[in-house]
Design a protein around this motif. Sequence first.
Motif, PDB file in Angstrom:
ATOM      1  N   SER A  96      -6.274  20.383  21.671  1.00  0.00           N
ATOM      2  CA  SER A  96      -4.959  20.084  22.244  1.00  0.00           C
ATOM      3  C   SER A  96      -5.046  19.656  23.706  1.00  0.00           C
ATOM      4  N   ASP A  97      -6.190  19.902  24.352  1.00  0.00           N
ATOM      5  CA  ASP A  97      -6.359  19.505  25.751  1.00  0.00           C
ATOM      6  C   ASP A  97      -6.704  18.031  25.920  1.00  0.00           C
ATOM      7  N   ILE A  98      -7.025  17.355  24.824  1.00  0.00           N
ATOM      8  CA  ILE A  98      -7.530  15.980  24.905  1.00  0.00           C
ATOM      9  C   ILE A  98      -6.550  15.055  24.184  1.00  0.00           C
ATOM     10  N   GLU A  99      -6.081  14.032  24.894  1.00  0.00           N
ATOM     11  CA  GLU A  99      -5.167  13.063  24.309  1.00  0.00           C
ATOM     12  C   GLU A  99      -5.930  11.876  23.745  1.00  0.00           C
ATOM     13  N   VAL A 100      -5.298  11.152  22.847  1.00  0.00           N
ATOM     14  CA  VAL A 100      -5.903   9.955  22.278  1.00  0.00           C
ATOM     15  C   VAL A 100      -6.126   8.929  23.392  1.00  0.00           C
ATOM     16  N   GLN A 137      -8.343   9.399  25.812  1.00  0.00           N
ATOM     17  CA  GLN A 137      -8.828  10.084  27.002  1.00  0.00           C
ATOM     18  C   GLN A 137     -10.327  10.320  26.919  1.00  0.00           C
ATOM     19  N   ARG A 193     -11.432  10.967  22.656  1.00  0.00           N
ATOM     20  CA  ARG A 193     -10.581  11.136  21.471  1.00  0.00           C
ATOM     21  C   ARG A 193     -10.001   9.781  21.087  1.00  0.00           C
ATOM     22  N   ARG A 232      -8.128   7.513  17.564  1.00  0.00           N
ATOM     23  CA  ARG A 232      -7.435   7.698  16.290  1.00  0.00           C
ATOM     24  C   ARG A 232      -8.477   7.774  15.184  1.00  0.00           C
ATOM     25  N   ASP A 240     -10.824  15.758  14.344  1.00  0.00           N
ATOM     26  CA  ASP A 240      -9.564  15.015  14.441  1.00  0.00           C
ATOM     27  C   ASP A 240      -9.648  13.871  15.457  1.00  0.00           C
ATOM     28  N   ILE A 257     -11.991  13.516  17.802  1.00  0.00           N
ATOM     29  CA  ILE A 257     -12.713  13.897  19.028  1.00  0.00           C
ATOM     30  C   ILE A 257     -14.207  13.813  18.762  1.00  0.00           C
ATOM     31  N   GLN A 274     -10.574   2.390  26.673  1.00  0.00           N
ATOM     32  CA  GLN A 274      -9.951   3.104  25.560  1.00  0.00           C
ATOM     33  C   GLN A 274      -9.410   2.170  24.490  1.00  0.00           C
TER      34      GLN A 274
END
Length: 357
Positions: free
Chosen positions: A197-201, A203, A241, A243, A259, A261, A280
């Motif tokens: 949850s600390d890592i956004e797509v 990032q 991370r 998709r 997921d 990552i 990214q």
Amino acid sequence: MSELDTHGSNLPVAEPIADPGLPEHHYRVTDVDEAQARRTERQISLMFGVATLLAIGFCVAYVTVDFETTFLGWSAQNFALGATLGGALLLIGIGIIQWAKKIMQDHEMVEMRHPAKSSDDDRMAVLDDLNAGIKESQIGRRPLIRNSLLGAVGALALPGVFLLRDLGPLPYGQAQTVWKKGMRVVNDISGLPLRPSDIEVGQLINGEPAVFFPAEGEEEAEIHGHELLAAKAKAAVVVVRMRPADITPDAEKANWGIDGILCYSKICTHVGCPISLWEQQTHHLLCPCHQSTFDLADNGKVIFGPAHRPLPQLPLGLDEQGYIIAMSDFPEIVAPSYPELARDQKKLDQENDRDGA
């Protein structure tokens, strides 16, 4: 009578200054007393001889004096290396100066200015002057100085050979890092462990193993100093991370992510530069040194540049608290692509194939 000068003024033209000539030559003691010249020769040769011993002493100190030993608060090895090499260079310099001041002939010479391009006669004159200089240096008459100088300068090559060892360990056999199964991945700045949850797509986070950031009450790492720095550099990683639909993992790496990552080594497989220039949108990681480009969505594959091996990937999992952990060390070698690595990698792949069978 006066003449107009170049500026048109009615001033007398100055005549060139007459050649004052050279002062009377004064002979030195060594020019007239051969016994004194011999003593000076022996003194200079002694300097060169001691310089030779100091150069050899540098090599001995490099091998025998431990790096961790201290002397008057300094590193004993650094002190020994500096004293021996510095002393050798100092004595050679002093000896050459003494040679020039007391042994070589010191007759004054006058050289007239000449055009930038020398004539053939001038070039021949230069060769004659060089030959005369060699003769005046008395290097042929003073074999003791000549041979001791050659020995001292030759001995200075020995420290250079020994210092090649400081270029680092050979890559052969350097396949392991400090990563182990169950070791948490932490942010390399804060030392905080990471959750999905600390890592956004899109990032990227620079990370390293939690062993360098022990929790409260835990013991510190067993390695220290330069060994700790080397271990941290080799274990450095980037966590990204994406998709999940954008990732095309190899069959054996299908469950290495969480997921979307993924975790890769931060060490470029070309010459070992640290990389974290993340695009990214394209999922490309760019090395700033020589522009090697890796596709992290396609198993770290090289798509541009001089690198020949994909970035090593670290298999990930989750512990009971939901933190991201390593499931093993890197299966691939983390290092620049020296020829030895291809041999090690092939051997490692063969062993993995046998274990799998």
